[in-house]
Design an enzyme around this catalytic site. Structure first.
Site, PDB file in Angstrom:
ATOM      1  CB  THR A   1       5.280  -3.879  -3.437  1.00 35.28           C
ATOM      2  OG1 THR A   1       5.076  -2.691  -2.678  1.00 35.28           O
ATOM      3  CG2 THR A   1       6.446  -4.669  -2.859  1.00 35.28           C
TER       4      THR A   1
ATOM      5  NE  ARG B   1       4.896   1.847   6.402  1.00 31.30           N
ATOM      6  CZ  ARG B   1       4.798   0.924   5.446  1.00 31.30           C
ATOM      7  NH1 ARG B   1       5.397   1.089   4.293  1.00 31.30           N
ATOM      8  NH2 ARG B   1       4.127  -0.178   5.649  1.00 31.30           N
ATOM      9  CB  VAL B   2      11.046   1.307   7.150  1.00 27.68           C
ATOM     10  CG1 VAL B   2      11.580   0.055   6.466  1.00 27.68           C
ATOM     11  CG2 VAL B   2      11.950   2.496   6.853  1.00 27.68           C
ATOM     12  N   GLY B   3       8.360  -0.322   5.873  1.00 29.99           N
ATOM     13  CA  GLY B   3       7.516  -1.509   5.998  1.00 29.99           C
ATOM     14  C   GLY B   3       8.330  -2.792   6.016  1.00 29.99           C
ATOM     15  CG  ASP B   4       6.505  -6.081   4.096  1.00 32.37           C
ATOM     16  OD1 ASP B   4       5.990  -4.969   3.835  1.00 32.37           O
ATOM     17  OD2 ASP B   4       6.477  -7.041   3.302  1.00 32.37           O
TER      18      ASP B   4
ATOM     19  CB  THR C   1       3.401  -7.598  -2.098  1.00 31.67           C
ATOM     20  OG1 THR C   1       2.639  -6.402  -2.325  1.00 31.67           O
ATOM     21  CG2 THR C   1       2.647  -8.765  -2.710  1.00 31.67           C
ATOM     22  N   GLY C   2       1.972  -6.377   0.504  1.00 28.11           N
ATOM     23  CA  GLY C   2       0.722  -6.131   1.231  1.00 28.11           C
ATOM     24  C   GLY C   2       0.949  -5.150   2.362  1.00 28.11           C
TER      25      GLY C   2
ATOM     26  N   GLY D   1       2.452  -3.746   5.048  1.00 29.68           N
ATOM     27  CA  GLY D   1       3.786  -4.005   5.586  1.00 29.68           C
ATOM     28  C   GLY D   1       3.894  -3.923   7.097  1.00 29.68           C
TER      29      GLY D   1
HETATM   30  N1  ASP Z   1       4.569  -4.102   1.788  1.00 30.59           N
HETATM   31  C1  ASP Z   1       4.774  -2.766   1.264  1.00 30.59           C
HETATM   32  C2  ASP Z   1       4.939  -1.815   2.428  1.00 30.59           C
HETATM   33  O1  ASP Z   1       4.179  -1.900   3.372  1.00 30.59           O
HETATM   34  C3  ASP Z   1       3.647  -2.287   0.396  1.00 30.59           C
HETATM   35  C4  ASP Z   1       3.141  -3.240  -0.654  1.00 30.59           C
HETATM   36  O2  ASP Z   1       3.511  -4.409  -0.670  1.00 30.59           O
HETATM   37  O3  ASP Z   1       2.309  -2.806  -1.486  1.00 30.59           O
HETATM   38  O4  ASP Z   1       5.772  -0.947   2.360  1.00 30.59           O
END
Ligand code: ASP
Length: 302
Positions: free
Chosen positions: A172, A200-203, A223-224, A226
């Site tokens: 990311t 699906r939607v993350g952060d 990042t991480g 989400g």
């Molecule tokens: N934060 C991102 C998500 O969960 C993934 C990532 O940062 O690697 O979509």
């Protein structure tokens, strides 16, 4: 792991990341190289007096165009093999924000997010509505095959074999910057998690969770994991710490520690202080990054 630069701040500065996660040494070098190019493009623009918002957009576009990173071309695939892209950008001067989520393939999702910000009617467009917005603003959808890489297909295959989405794709991307006028901006872009459910939607596209900029407090890209980051509004937490007087390095470490302590998740984040100081922290094995500041040597690592 954490890091911070120059105690005294800087006239302009930029810090970019290429995602928290696990990578082989070779792949990490590729990610760091992309971060260096991205920070270089942003630094050139900031040194010439360009704005922070343009700088973070350009930096993220460079990384979206790097097939080894999980954003734009090379983004992670959903269980059905589709590419759904999330991106957000925010202007710390007027708290303007623009974002897209579950966007079908368009080459640079961050440019579409910027158009959402400039249009100003809404902050976030999703899926088919985001694609319609993009087309109406002059962006051309691209053939999915031109943005889907062999690496992304392999990661999806592994996630399907394991029976669950892979948390640590890495890759990311994000950028934070301060310009000569003292304005801040942040941008974040991702394909999400390999093997995530469609929709699906993350952060990453959510202001306050994966991305945030406020001239009075700071700028942050996260990042991480989400789903966990959303539950602790991590970017907002980091900026609250800067506003309370924490040094950037302390704020970055404390926020990333909170992610682990409160919701048991790992990740990384980058921060810019209103005075131009920069900091990063991660709890994952690696997170590629690169930084440039007025009057300083280029720095990068992973
Ligand atoms: N934060 C991102 C998500 O969960 C993934 C990532 O940062 O690697 O979509």
């Amino acid at each position: 792991m954490s890091g911070s630069w120059r105690a005294g701040g800087a006239e302009w500065s930029v810090l970019v990341h290429g995602g928290a996660g696990q990578r082989s040494p070779e792949s990490l070098q590729v990610a760091i190289g992309s971060c260096e190019r991205a920070a270089g493009v942003a630094a050139e623009s900031l040194a010439e007096g360009g704005g922070a918002l343009d700088a973070v957009q350009r930096a993220v576009e460079v990384m979206e165009d790097t097939p080894e990173l999980n954003a734009g071309t090379g983004g992670a695939l959903c269980t059905d093999g589709s590419l759904e892209l999330d991106a957000s950008i925010m202007d710390g001067a007027g708290l303007r924000a623009g974002a897209v989520c579950a966007l079908p393939p368009f080459r640079n999702p961050i440019a579409v997010a910027r158009a959402v910000l400039e249009q100003g009617a809404h902050v976030l467009y999703a899926s088919a509505g985001a694609a319609a917005f993009a087309r109406a603003h002059g962006f051309e959808p691209v053939e999915p095959a031109t943005m889907i890489t062999g690496r992304a297909r392999t990661q999806l295959q592994r996630a399907i074999e394991r029976g669950k989405a892979q948390l640590w794709a890495g890759g990311t991307v994000g950028a934070v910057a301060r310009d000569r006028d003292g304005h801040l901006a942040a941008a974040t872009s991702t394909g999400g998690l390999p093997g995530q459910a469609p929709g699906r939607v993350g952060d990453s596209p959510i202001p306050g969770a994966g991305n945030l900029a406020d001239d009075g407090r700071g700028a942050c890209s996260v990042t991480g994991d989400g789903d966990a980051i959303l539950r602790v509004c991590l970017a907002s937490d980091a900026l609250a710490r800067l506003a309370a007087g924490d040094a950037p390095g302390e704020a970055a470490c404390a926020s990333i520690a909170l992610l682990e302590a409160r919701v048991g998740a790992l990740g990384g984040l980058i921060l810019a202080h209103p005075d131009g100081r920069l900091a990063l922290a991660r709890t994952t094995d690696c997170m590629s990054w690169a930084a440039r500041q007025a009057g300083d040597r280029a720095a990068s690592g992973g």
